[in-house]
Design an enzyme around this catalytic site. Structure first.
Site, mmCIF file in Angstrom:
data_model
loop_
_atom_site.group_PDB
_atom_site.id
_atom_site.type_symbol
_atom_site.label_atom_id
_atom_site.label_comp_id
_atom_site.label_asym_id
_atom_site.label_seq_id
_atom_site.Cartn_x
_atom_site.Cartn_y
_atom_site.Cartn_z
ATOM 1 C CE LYS A 134 0.533 1.938 3.391
ATOM 2 N NZ LYS A 134 1.494 2.635 4.013
ATOM 3 C CE1 TYR A 220 -2.413 0.158 7.426
ATOM 4 C CE2 TYR A 220 -1.102 2.238 6.892
ATOM 5 C CZ TYR A 220 -1.037 0.826 7.056
ATOM 6 O OH TYR A 220 -0.013 -0.005 6.721
HETATM 7 P P1 NAD Z 1 12.117 1.555 3.257
HETATM 8 O O1 NAD Z 1 12.554 2.905 2.897
HETATM 9 O O2 NAD Z 1 12.609 0.823 4.395
HETATM 10 O O3 NAD Z 1 12.620 0.619 1.962
HETATM 11 C C1 NAD Z 1 12.518 0.851 0.695
HETATM 12 C C2 NAD Z 1 13.349 -0.177 -0.156
HETATM 13 O O4 NAD Z 1 13.242 0.209 -1.389
HETATM 14 C C3 NAD Z 1 14.831 -0.076 0.578
HETATM 15 O O5 NAD Z 1 15.255 -1.581 0.370
HETATM 16 C C4 NAD Z 1 15.650 0.619 -0.794
HETATM 17 O O6 NAD Z 1 16.783 0.324 -1.034
HETATM 18 C C5 NAD Z 1 14.544 0.214 -2.106
HETATM 19 N N1 NAD Z 1 14.901 1.181 -3.103
HETATM 20 C C6 NAD Z 1 14.843 0.871 -4.268
HETATM 21 N N2 NAD Z 1 14.794 2.067 -5.127
HETATM 22 C C7 NAD Z 1 14.944 2.949 -4.125
HETATM 23 C C8 NAD Z 1 14.869 4.445 -4.454
HETATM 24 N N3 NAD Z 1 14.868 5.206 -5.559
HETATM 25 N N4 NAD Z 1 14.408 5.179 -3.279
HETATM 26 C C9 NAD Z 1 14.397 4.619 -2.052
HETATM 27 N N5 NAD Z 1 14.498 3.266 -1.800
HETATM 28 C C10 NAD Z 1 14.487 2.525 -2.955
HETATM 29 O O7 NAD Z 1 10.770 1.507 2.890
HETATM 30 P P2 NAD Z 1 9.468 0.465 3.644
HETATM 31 O O8 NAD Z 1 9.190 1.025 5.042
HETATM 32 O O9 NAD Z 1 10.006 -0.711 3.745
HETATM 33 O O10 NAD Z 1 8.365 0.665 2.563
HETATM 34 C C11 NAD Z 1 8.257 -0.060 1.349
HETATM 35 C C12 NAD Z 1 6.736 -0.347 1.190
HETATM 36 O O11 NAD Z 1 5.952 -0.747 1.837
HETATM 37 C C13 NAD Z 1 6.208 1.260 0.808
HETATM 38 O O12 NAD Z 1 5.190 1.099 -0.403
HETATM 39 C C14 NAD Z 1 5.338 1.435 2.190
HETATM 40 O O13 NAD Z 1 4.196 2.341 1.901
HETATM 41 C C15 NAD Z 1 5.154 -0.097 2.366
HETATM 42 N N6 NAD Z 1 5.005 -0.501 3.694
HETATM 43 C C16 NAD Z 1 3.583 -0.876 4.129
HETATM 44 C C17 NAD Z 1 3.435 -1.232 5.487
HETATM 45 C C18 NAD Z 1 2.163 -2.364 5.878
HETATM 46 O O14 NAD Z 1 1.920 -2.051 7.059
HETATM 47 N N7 NAD Z 1 1.636 -2.646 4.860
HETATM 48 C C19 NAD Z 1 4.360 -0.883 6.598
HETATM 49 C C20 NAD Z 1 5.349 -0.346 5.945
HETATM 50 C C21 NAD Z 1 5.817 0.034 4.572
#
Ligand code: NAD
Length: 375
Positions: A134, A220
């Site tokens: 999401k 959410y």
């Molecule tokens: P994060 O920043 O921790 O991780 C992002 C990942 O994408 C990293 O591994 C990074 O290296 C990679 N990446 C690749 N290209 C990138 C770029 N150009 N810029 C930045 N990062 C890049 O983020 P996250 O918290 O893991 O979130 C990732 C996704 O998951 C998002 O869409 C977020 O909304 C979703 N999410 C959902 C929930 C949930 O409860 N369903 C919780 C957290 C995150």
């Protein structure tokens, strides 16, 4: 009052017969195998590392089979930690080769929001079932493209709305559906946290996030306003507030929006990157339900009128969510979070931004039952 229609709603109905047959054949083969489905996580950021991968150690119907990462050090660390087969490790460039890998059944896209569409579409073209985190994408157009690609490939699609597999949330949905307290007349849904980290993080960069609090946490609130009322809104009016413009340079900080629902109920949602709130309240003719917390990783907590405290054993929501989707693929159970639900929420997100641009004007929505899952 402005009007938003169901743009290309019919894309979801355009499943080709060939695609359906392929999908049915795949299910039958999986059923005969009785195996767990192999999952590949795309993007090894914090959600993959601390929630999804640990949850995949407990799942019944799926397991961590592969990874897709742009960072070789992460690839090496994960390969060792989870005993992954080296042939199941991909980077963003050679990702499409996953089409030839029978170990991978499901691709879970966990990248910054603006990258979801590209990788979901590539996963579908590779013949893999897809879970998209999401918000599903950064526009309705992108949601349509993902849905179309999955339909054309005959693969299943879900969005990472884990709460649909979570017991407190399911009880709220049941109370609404069975009208235990009569008709719903008001919902209030708040999802917010204070962001103080790196001002250059992707969540604060519109090109990567598509928007601020609304895209990140507001979905959410939209979700719980809908499952907490059992209906899609017919209109929305919204307002934006900014108290730290020097930090939130590129994305929305705080948004409040009001919904009208078909049965006459009204709702209020609040989302922010500048407050800590995590709450849902549904009011009915003869009672109420409150969840607080309502949308974190749990355990959630809930109460209803009549002095009832809800109580369920805690399991990782992500484990339940991924198992539900794998079960849907293997056994044809209901897809609790189909792509249409993610698209519907993006229609509402776009309407909220439009209302804000128009000074809070009421935007009418023509969603029908889009994304409402029954059964
Ligand atoms: P994060 O920043 O921790 O991780 C992002 C990942 O994408 C990293 O591994 C990074 O290296 C990679 N990446 C690749 N290209 C990138 C770029 N150009 N810029 C930045 N990062 C890049 O983020 P996250 O918290 O893991 O979130 C990732 C996704 O998951 C998002 O869409 C977020 O909304 C979703 N999410 C959902 C929930 C949930 O409860 N369903 C919780 C957290 C995150």
């Amino acid at each position: 009052m402005k009007k938003i229609t169901r743009r290309s709603f019919n894309t979801t109905l355009s499943v080709g017969i060939g695609a359906m047959l392929n999908s049915t054949k795949a299910c039958a083969e999986t059923l005969q195998d009785g195996k767990k489905l192999g999952m590949a996580l795309v993007g090894l950021g914090s959600y993959s590392e601390y929630q999804l991968a640990p949850s995949l150690q407990d799942t019944q119907h799926t397991y961590l089979a592969g990874i897709v990462t742009g960072t070789p050090e992460k690839a090496a660390k994960w390969t060792e930690k989870y005993g992954l087969d080296k042939k199941n490790i991909y980077n963003y460039e050679n990702f499409d080769d996953i089409a030839d890998n029978d170990d991978i059944d499901i691709v879970y896209v966990v990248l910054p929001n603006s990258m979801h569409a590209d990788f979901c579409i590539r996963a579908a073209k590779a013949g893999k079932h897809v879970i998209c985190e999401k918000p599903m994408a950064v526009s309705v157009v992108e949601c349509d493209a993902i849905i179309k690609a999955c339909n054309q490939a005959g693969v299943k699609l879900s969005v990472g709305y884990r709460l649909h597999s979570e017991p407190y949330t399911q009880e709220l949905m049941k109370i609404v559906k069975e009208k235990k307290f009569g008709e719903v007349n008001f919902v209030s849904a708040d999802a917010a946290y204070i962001s103080r980290g790196n001002p250059n993080q992707w969540r604060l960069d519109r090109k990567l996030s598509g928007g601020g609090a609304l895209m990140n946490m507001g979905v959410y609130s939209i979700q719980s306003a809908i499952y907490g009322s059992g209906q899609n809104p017919t209109s929305v009016s919204a307002q934006e507030f900014s108290t730290r413009p020097e930090y939130f340079k590129d994305t929305d900080e705080t948004i409040s929006a009001q919904f009208e629902f078909p049965n006459g109920a009204v709702g209020n949602i609040y989302t922010s990157h500048n407050a800590n709130i995590n709450r849902h309240y549904s009011s009915f003719e003869k009672g109420w339900v409150e969840l607080e917390p309502a949308n974190n990783y749990g355990p959630l907590s809930g109460r209803t009128s009549g002095g009832v405290t809800l109580s369920y054993p805690h399991e990782r929501q992500q484990k339940l969510q991924m198992d539900d989707f794998a079960h849907h693929i293997m056994y044809g159970s209901v897809n609790k979070v189909p792509g249409e639900m993610g698209k519907r929420d993006m229609i509402i997100v776009e309407a909220i931004y439009e209302s804000i641009r128009e000074g809070g004007e009421k935007i009418s929505l023509d969603l029908g039952n889009m994304g409402i899952v029954t059964g």
